[in-house]
Design a protein around this motif. Structure first.
Motif, PDB file in Angstrom:
ATOM      1  N   CYS A 164       2.026   1.650  -3.688  1.00  0.00           N
ATOM      2  CA  CYS A 164       1.007   2.144  -4.415  1.00  0.00           C
ATOM      3  C   CYS A 164       1.130   3.628  -4.109  1.00  0.00           C
ATOM      4  O   CYS A 164       0.239   4.792  -5.276  1.00  0.00           O
ATOM      5  CB  CYS A 164      -0.301   1.550  -4.355  1.00  0.00           C
ATOM      6  SG  CYS A 164       0.281  -0.741  -4.672  1.00  0.00           S
ATOM      7  N   THR A 165       0.489   4.195  -2.923  1.00  0.00           N
ATOM      8  CA  THR A 165       0.575   5.217  -2.854  1.00  0.00           C
ATOM      9  C   THR A 165       1.133   6.709  -3.005  1.00  0.00           C
ATOM     10  O   THR A 165       0.726   7.115  -4.042  1.00  0.00           O
ATOM     11  CB  THR A 165      -0.199   5.584  -1.106  1.00  0.00           C
ATOM     12  OG1 THR A 165      -0.775   4.614  -0.354  1.00  0.00           O
ATOM     13  CG2 THR A 165      -0.710   6.945  -0.229  1.00  0.00           C
ATOM     14  N   CYS A 166       2.440   6.101  -2.721  1.00  0.00           N
ATOM     15  CA  CYS A 166       3.384   6.849  -3.533  1.00  0.00           C
ATOM     16  C   CYS A 166       4.104   7.261  -4.720  1.00  0.00           C
ATOM     17  O   CYS A 166       3.812   8.159  -4.757  1.00  0.00           O
ATOM     18  CB  CYS A 166       4.965   6.769  -2.788  1.00  0.00           C
ATOM     19  SG  CYS A 166       4.945   6.675  -1.085  1.00  0.00           S
ATOM     20  N   CYS A 214      -0.309  -7.461  -5.801  1.00  0.00           N
ATOM     21  CA  CYS A 214      -1.154  -6.623  -5.571  1.00  0.00           C
ATOM     22  C   CYS A 214      -2.197  -7.488  -5.636  1.00  0.00           C
ATOM     23  O   CYS A 214      -3.145  -7.918  -4.601  1.00  0.00           O
ATOM     24  CB  CYS A 214      -1.489  -5.392  -6.090  1.00  0.00           C
ATOM     25  SG  CYS A 214      -0.530  -3.303  -5.218  1.00  0.00           S
ATOM     26  N   LEU A 236       0.946  -1.240  -0.029  1.00  0.00           N
ATOM     27  CA  LEU A 236       0.353   0.490  -0.391  1.00  0.00           C
ATOM     28  C   LEU A 236       1.129   1.541  -0.622  1.00  0.00           C
ATOM     29  O   LEU A 236       0.706   2.105  -0.759  1.00  0.00           O
ATOM     30  CB  LEU A 236      -0.663  -0.143   0.944  1.00  0.00           C
ATOM     31  CG  LEU A 236      -2.086  -0.530   0.853  1.00  0.00           C
ATOM     32  CD1 LEU A 236      -3.262  -0.790   2.352  1.00  0.00           C
ATOM     33  CD2 LEU A 236      -3.381  -0.593  -0.149  1.00  0.00           C
ATOM     34  N   LEU A 237       1.563   1.279   1.072  1.00  0.00           N
ATOM     35  CA  LEU A 237       2.844   2.513   1.449  1.00  0.00           C
ATOM     36  C   LEU A 237       3.293   2.451  -0.649  1.00  0.00           C
ATOM     37  O   LEU A 237       3.732   3.622  -1.540  1.00  0.00           O
ATOM     38  CB  LEU A 237       4.222   1.891   1.580  1.00  0.00           C
ATOM     39  CG  LEU A 237       4.615   2.953   1.921  1.00  0.00           C
ATOM     40  CD1 LEU A 237       4.478   4.297   2.632  1.00  0.00           C
ATOM     41  CD2 LEU A 237       6.700   3.099   2.335  1.00  0.00           C
ATOM     42  N   TYR A 266       1.606   6.600  -6.576  1.00  0.00           N
ATOM     43  CA  TYR A 266       0.628   7.771  -6.959  1.00  0.00           C
ATOM     44  C   TYR A 266       0.209   9.185  -6.568  1.00  0.00           C
ATOM     45  O   TYR A 266       0.002  10.093  -7.771  1.00  0.00           O
ATOM     46  CB  TYR A 266      -1.299   6.975  -6.476  1.00  0.00           C
ATOM     47  CG  TYR A 266      -2.168   8.051  -6.915  1.00  0.00           C
ATOM     48  CD1 TYR A 266      -2.733   7.604  -8.287  1.00  0.00           C
ATOM     49  CD2 TYR A 266      -3.201   8.884  -6.023  1.00  0.00           C
ATOM     50  CE1 TYR A 266      -3.936   8.150  -8.397  1.00  0.00           C
ATOM     51  CE2 TYR A 266      -4.436   9.228  -6.686  1.00  0.00           C
ATOM     52  CZ  TYR A 266      -4.908   9.432  -7.335  1.00  0.00           C
ATOM     53  OH  TYR A 266      -5.768   9.535  -7.870  1.00  0.00           O
ATOM     54  N   ILE A 267       0.774   9.510  -6.005  1.00  0.00           N
ATOM     55  CA  ILE A 267       1.159  10.684  -4.777  1.00  0.00           C
ATOM     56  C   ILE A 267       1.954  10.959  -5.809  1.00  0.00           C
ATOM     57  O   ILE A 267       1.225  12.420  -6.436  1.00  0.00           O
ATOM     58  CB  ILE A 267       1.196  10.981  -3.760  1.00  0.00           C
ATOM     59  CG1 ILE A 267       0.463   9.910  -2.628  1.00  0.00           C
ATOM     60  CG2 ILE A 267       1.761  12.152  -3.410  1.00  0.00           C
ATOM     61  CD1 ILE A 267       0.130  10.477  -1.044  1.00  0.00           C
TER      62      ILE A 267
END
Length: 72
Positions: A19-21, A61, A16-17, A23-24
């Motif tokens: 994927c989130t980074c 994922c 999740l970290l 995306y950001i």
């Protein structure tokens, strides 16, 4: 249990970290690019992993989602 002591939860948090980074960074690249070193450099490195190894991250994922939904 916390995510530190449960290996599957730790892998989920790491995915999740990443994927989130990624995306950001796709939305606001300057936000992560200015902190390439130090403690906040971890987020930049996670974004780079998410960008460069995106097929592998996507497969991880899907496998993690399958594991959480059907194995547990």
């Amino acid at each position: 249990q916390s995510a530190i002591f449960n290996f599957q939860s730790l892998l989920t948090v790491i995915l999740l970290l990443i994927c989130t980074c990624a995306y950001i960074r796709s939305l606001a690249p300057n936000l992560l690019d200015k902190n390439k070193t130090g403690l906040l450099g971890i987020f930049w490195k996670c974004a780079r992993i998410g960008e460069r190894k995106s097929p592998y991250v996507a497969v991880c994922c899907v496998v993690m989602a399958f594991s959480i939904l059907f194995v547990q």
